[in-house]
Design a protein around this motif. Structure first.
Motif, PDB file in Angstrom:
ATOM      1  N   GLU A   1       0.910  -1.266  -0.182  1.00 48.88           N
ATOM      2  CA  GLU A   1       0.012   0.155  -0.077  1.00 48.88           C
ATOM      3  C   GLU A   1       0.837   1.224  -0.064  1.00 48.88           C
ATOM      4  OE1 GLU A   1      -2.453  -0.363   3.314  1.00 48.88           O
ATOM      5  OE2 GLU A   1      -3.569  -1.987   2.643  1.00 48.88           O
ATOM      6  N   ILE A   2       2.208   1.329   0.808  1.00 50.38           N
ATOM      7  CA  ILE A   2       2.935   2.402   0.837  1.00 50.38           C
ATOM      8  C   ILE A   2       3.618   2.662  -0.606  1.00 50.38           C
ATOM      9  CG2 ILE A   2       4.794   3.281   2.063  1.00 50.38           C
ATOM     10  CD1 ILE A   2       3.931   1.813   4.626  1.00 50.38           C
ATOM     11  N   LYS A   3       3.875   1.557  -1.182  1.00 53.54           N
ATOM     12  CA  LYS A   3       4.681   1.782  -2.332  1.00 53.54           C
ATOM     13  C   LYS A   3       3.622   2.188  -3.531  1.00 53.54           C
ATOM     14  CE  LYS A   3       8.009  -1.986  -1.506  1.00 53.54           C
ATOM     15  NZ  LYS A   3       8.515  -3.387  -1.876  1.00 53.54           N
ATOM     16  N   THR A   4       2.525   2.118  -3.618  1.00 54.03           N
ATOM     17  CA  THR A   4       1.632   2.487  -4.273  1.00 54.03           C
ATOM     18  C   THR A   4       1.388   3.961  -4.154  1.00 54.03           C
ATOM     19  OG1 THR A   4      -0.260   2.267  -3.087  1.00 54.03           O
ATOM     20  CG2 THR A   4       0.289   0.301  -4.654  1.00 54.03           C
ATOM     21  N   LYS A   5       1.628   4.628  -3.123  1.00 53.43           N
ATOM     22  CA  LYS A   5       1.797   5.923  -2.978  1.00 53.43           C
ATOM     23  C   LYS A   5       3.010   6.784  -3.004  1.00 53.43           C
ATOM     24  CE  LYS A   5      -2.397   5.359   0.240  1.00 53.43           C
ATOM     25  NZ  LYS A   5      -2.828   5.247   1.529  1.00 53.43           N
TER      26      LYS A   5
ATOM     27  N   PHE B   1       9.685   4.331  -1.687  1.00 48.48           N
ATOM     28  CA  PHE B   1       9.705   3.327  -0.349  1.00 48.48           C
ATOM     29  C   PHE B   1      10.404   2.264  -0.715  1.00 48.48           C
ATOM     30  CE2 PHE B   1       8.187   0.279   2.264  1.00 48.48           C
ATOM     31  CZ  PHE B   1       8.222   0.657   3.368  1.00 48.48           C
ATOM     32  N   ARG B   2      11.585   2.072   0.388  1.00 50.54           N
ATOM     33  CA  ARG B   2      12.257   0.833   0.332  1.00 50.54           C
ATOM     34  C   ARG B   2      12.294   0.023   1.383  1.00 50.54           C
ATOM     35  NH1 ARG B   2      17.789   0.819  -1.909  1.00 50.54           N
ATOM     36  NH2 ARG B   2      18.148   1.462  -0.068  1.00 50.54           N
ATOM     37  N   GLN B   3      12.082  -1.089   1.705  1.00 51.56           N
ATOM     38  CA  GLN B   3      12.358  -1.913   3.016  1.00 51.56           C
ATOM     39  C   GLN B   3      13.551  -1.850   3.735  1.00 51.56           C
ATOM     40  OE1 GLN B   3       9.451  -5.799   1.714  1.00 51.56           O
ATOM     41  NE2 GLN B   3      10.748  -5.838   3.118  1.00 51.56           N
ATOM     42  N   GLU B   4      14.548  -1.524   2.864  1.00 56.19           N
ATOM     43  CA  GLU B   4      16.199  -1.552   3.447  1.00 56.19           C
ATOM     44  C   GLU B   4      15.926  -0.361   4.451  1.00 56.19           C
ATOM     45  OE1 GLU B   4      20.666  -1.458   2.120  1.00 56.19           O
ATOM     46  OE2 GLU B   4      18.979  -1.924   0.480  1.00 56.19           O
ATOM     47  N   ASP B   5      15.386   1.017   3.639  1.00 57.28           N
ATOM     48  CA  ASP B   5      15.511   2.331   4.406  1.00 57.28           C
ATOM     49  C   ASP B   5      14.497   2.032   5.399  1.00 57.28           C
ATOM     50  OD1 ASP B   5      17.097   3.344   2.426  1.00 57.28           O
ATOM     51  OD2 ASP B   5      15.326   3.948   1.230  1.00 57.28           O
TER      52      ASP B   5
ATOM     53  N   ALA C   1       6.404   3.809  13.592  1.00 61.26           N
ATOM     54  CA  ALA C   1       6.868   4.246  12.291  1.00 61.26           C
ATOM     55  C   ALA C   1       5.806   4.358  11.193  1.00 61.26           C
ATOM     56  CB  ALA C   1       8.285   3.734  11.958  1.00 61.26           C
ATOM     57  N   LEU C   2       5.139   3.177  11.263  1.00 63.55           N
ATOM     58  CA  LEU C   2       3.918   3.311  10.227  1.00 63.55           C
ATOM     59  C   LEU C   2       2.670   3.983  10.549  1.00 63.55           C
ATOM     60  CD1 LEU C   2       4.065  -0.534   9.376  1.00 63.55           C
ATOM     61  CD2 LEU C   2       4.931   1.185   8.006  1.00 63.55           C
ATOM     62  N   GLY C   3       2.668   4.473  11.826  1.00 68.13           N
ATOM     63  CA  GLY C   3       1.491   5.001  12.268  1.00 68.13           C
ATOM     64  C   GLY C   3       0.179   4.252  12.481  1.00 68.13           C
ATOM     65  N   ARG C   4       0.426   2.963  12.880  1.00 72.61           N
ATOM     66  CA  ARG C   4      -0.820   1.955  12.991  1.00 72.61           C
ATOM     67  C   ARG C   4      -0.461   1.452  14.245  1.00 72.61           C
ATOM     68  NH1 ARG C   4      -2.165  -0.269   7.196  1.00 72.61           N
ATOM     69  NH2 ARG C   4      -1.436   1.435   5.956  1.00 72.61           N
ATOM     70  N   PRO C   5      -1.813   0.698  14.610  1.00 71.06           N
ATOM     71  CA  PRO C   5      -1.673   0.186  15.896  1.00 71.06           C
ATOM     72  C   PRO C   5      -0.965  -1.413  15.698  1.00 71.06           C
ATOM     73  CG  PRO C   5      -4.044   0.188  15.288  1.00 71.06           C
ATOM     74  CD  PRO C   5      -3.075   0.885  14.263  1.00 71.06           C
ATOM     75  N   VAL C   6      -0.457  -1.919  16.639  1.00 66.72           N
ATOM     76  CA  VAL C   6       0.448  -3.078  16.615  1.00 66.72           C
ATOM     77  C   VAL C   6      -0.474  -4.385  15.944  1.00 66.72           C
ATOM     78  CG1 VAL C   6       1.320  -4.959  17.814  1.00 66.72           C
ATOM     79  CG2 VAL C   6       1.992  -2.640  18.232  1.00 66.72           C
TER      80      VAL C   6
END
Length: 97
Positions: free
Chosen positions: A13-17, A21-25, A58-63
């Motif tokens: 979802e993040i990558k579409t926006k 975005f890279r997982q490594e970063d 970091a994702l702004g989401r609940p666990v």
């Protein structure tokens, strides 16, 4: 207890926006190695509570949105519900029989 990790879907979802975005970063940002984050994303391991908390922040989401329990214990899933009169609470089933 079976836990399912939703990081793969969340990252997609993040990558579409954000095409940059890279997982490594992201791994570096939350203090993990690329391999450790990959193990989490692929469901090979579960995070410690501090790591889960850092990722969620970091994702702004609940666990609970990132890691979900997939236990099917309907007989133990009771929630308070209102009676027909609406004045008393009683236990009600959450699942279908």
């Amino acid at each position: 207890m079976d836990i399912v990790c939703n990081l793969r879907v969340i990252f997609a979802e993040i990558k579409t926006k954000d095409r940059t975005f890279r997982q490594e970063d992201f791994a570096e940002r939350v203090g993990l190695s690329k391999a450790a984050l990959s193990a989490l994303v692929n469901g090979h391991t579960l995070p410690t509570l501090p790591v889960a908390y850092r990722i969620a922040r970091a994702l702004g989401r609940p666990v609970e949105e990132i890691w979900e329990s997939k236990d099917e214990t309907k007989e133990n899933d009771y929630v308070p519900t209102r009676s027909a009169e609406g004045d008393r609470l009683h236990e009600g089933r959450t699942g279908e029989d």
